[in-house]
Every structure is written in C-alpha cells, then in structure tokens.
Design an enzyme around this catalytic site. Sequence first.
Site, PDB file in Angstrom:
ATOM      1  N   ARG A  11      53.764  38.552 -43.266  1.00  0.00           N
ATOM      2  CA  ARG A  11      53.979  39.329 -42.411  1.00  0.00           C
ATOM      3  C   ARG A  11      53.310  38.928 -40.914  1.00  0.00           C
ATOM      4  NH1 ARG A  11      53.026  45.855 -43.070  1.00  0.00           N
ATOM      5  NH2 ARG A  11      54.372  45.696 -41.338  1.00  0.00           N
ATOM      6  N   ASP A  63      47.305  46.675 -34.931  1.00  0.00           N
ATOM      7  CA  ASP A  63      47.386  45.706 -35.695  1.00  0.00           C
ATOM      8  C   ASP A  63      47.027  44.478 -35.064  1.00  0.00           C
ATOM      9  OD1 ASP A  63      49.285  47.585 -36.739  1.00  0.00           O
ATOM     10  OD2 ASP A  63      49.157  46.333 -38.431  1.00  0.00           O
TER      11      ASP A  63
END
Length: 367
Positions: A92, A246
């Site tokens: 990711r 994030d």
Amino acid sequence: MSVLPQPLRTLWLNAEEELQVINQIVLPHKIQVETLKTTEEVFWAIKNMLVRGAPLIGATAAYGIWLAAKAAPAADWKNSLAQADAYLRDSRPTAVNLFICLDRMKTTWEQANNLAEAQSACRQEADAIVEEDIEICFQIGQHGLKIIEEIAARKNGEPVQILTHCNAGMMGCIRWGTISSPIYQALAKGIKLHVWVDETRPRNQGSKLTAWEFDQHGVPHSLIVDNAGGHLMQHQAVDMVLVGTDRTTRQGDVANKIGTYLKALAAKDNNIPFYVALPSTTIDWEIMDGLKEIPIEERDAEEVRFVDGLTPSGAYEKVRICPENTPARNYGFDVTPARLVTGLITERGYCSASQEGLEALFPEYKS
Ligand code: MRU
C-alpha cells in the site's frame, strides 16, 4: 474487549508463535482470527485490508519480514530478505508507517552476522514496534484527554460532541488507537461525550469498525452518512473533530481517509477545532508539501460500485449500487493542509500543525 481471543490487541503471536490478526473485512458481522504464515500472506492481508490503519499496517509488515527471515535459505538469506522488503513496500502506498517499519527492520537484518541472528533480531524488532505502538497510543490518549477535559469544562455537564472519520481506533493500531485513546481515557474519567461516526465510504471503516469498536467499549456514538458532518457543524452539534492520519509532513499537512479534507473545510467555516491524533511513526520527515508529495492510493473501482452487508435474513451479500457499466474512481486518501488543522496530538504532547510545532516536540529531527 472481551469478544477477542487475546483481549485488547489486533495482532499477536499464539502459543505456536504464529502471527494472528483479526480479519477486518468480515467485521462487524463475524469475529474471525486469521493466521498469517508467510510474507505473501502478510502482503495479501495488507493489500486487501484484512489489516489496515497506518500503525497496524507497519507492525504487520514488520512481522512479514520476520516470517521471511524464518523461511530464508541459509546460503542466500540477505538477498531473500531484500526481496521480501521490496515486495512488502508495494502493498500500500500512502501510510508511511509501512516504510518506516520496513526501514527499521532492514537496519536490523542488515546488521546481523548470520541468518539465526537475523531471525532473532527481526522478531525482537517487530515485537518492539508493537509494544511501542501500545505505549505511544496510550500517551496520545493522555494528551488528547486534556483537550477533551477543557471542552467538557465549558459544556455545563452536556456531553462533548466529537466527530470522527474512518477508523483511527484500536483497529488501526495495536491496542488503544489514536483517536480512541483520548476518548476511552475521557470516558474512564467520567467525562460525558458522544461521537458522531462518519460511515466512511467506500470501505465503511466508520460503520464497520469504529461503530463496532465503540459498541464494545461502551462509547456513546451515532453513525452518520459522510455528508452529514457539515450540517451538524452548522447547528452547533460538534465541539471538535478528531481524526487520524496515514502520513503527516514536516510542515503539518496530513493525509487521511478520503473525505477528511471536506470535514476540515466545514470545521474551519464553523470555527470548530480540527485535531489530528498521530503517533510520530506517521510523520514523514522527508517531505514538506503534502499535496505535492504524498502518494495517494487509488483502489479498485469495484469498491465504489458495490456495497456489502447483512440482509434481514442474516445472509452476507454484496450488491451493486449503480448501473452495470458505470465507471468509477476510488481515491483512498486526501490531504488536509496544515492551515486547516487546529493542532496535532502526539505521544510527546500537543503542537501546532507546523514545522516549528513538530520540530519543538521532536528536536532530534530538526532540519
Ligand atoms: O485505508 P485504511 O483503512 O487503511 O485507512 C486508514 C485511515 O485513514 C486511518 O484514519 C489512519 O490510518 C489512522 S489509523 C490510527
């Protein structure tokens, strides 16, 4: 959380020293623990979001390297670990914890003199990442609690109204979570609060994970559609917005689940404080400008075109919500510029969303 085999953790090793994770795809309908036996299974679990949330992605990847070390051939173990490292980096793109944890693991195995040493050092480092996350999130809770207390003091016994987006709770971390740690600690002190939980399309981390987690912990909450936040803010039903991140840049821009930016805009327009709770493991000290420099994940369009859930008869089904041939785009994250962020809550304390603020708390990274 008594429902889980190993209370209060999202990832652990069982008695056979196998990596166990809670499958977040099937929550809240099923509590299913998965055993991840190989680096490939770890990659798959991260990519397909069985595990998700920046700190948990990083910790799981760290054990992925440990699994690679356990399976590596004695003759060529360094090459094998280098391949596992490159492979996991592709799982990711947005959460920087993945890369920070893999960097830590790489430093660890590169220093080992032989495979046995690498295996044991990798295990120790992955364990350390997990234990650190638990402590870091606890400390975020201590600092975030002060903000909730200050708001509560102005509310004359009325509940503090918090709005959150996505899941930056325990399910995104190991134990306390980032935004949920101050909430749990405030509740434990008897502070009245209520959380507005954005459903968080398309993966519904809000309705599936945050709502489940708050239900388990007895946090008063209401699920709302993603577009309701602005209306609630206009009608004084929100005292603070509290979200995770994030990736946070050196100047305090934050990338979080798609839709976070719109909440920040609405908060600014309504003079509502917008806080971001973050472990320092989500700070990317290498970059300044989040809009230009943070890679934004684009996921499969099918996540937008379909929703899944339980039918009234209890069957789990996936249904299409648009015409058969409708094309879709699925951007996973957006960037909220620092100017819209009231403050950052870290394990070292609270600071402004700015280079000065972050560097004052983390002087070891001063440029
Ligand atoms: O795509 P996800 O579910 O991994 O995205 C997670 C988030 O955006 C969280 O808010 C973030 O990782 C913080 S988790 C403590």
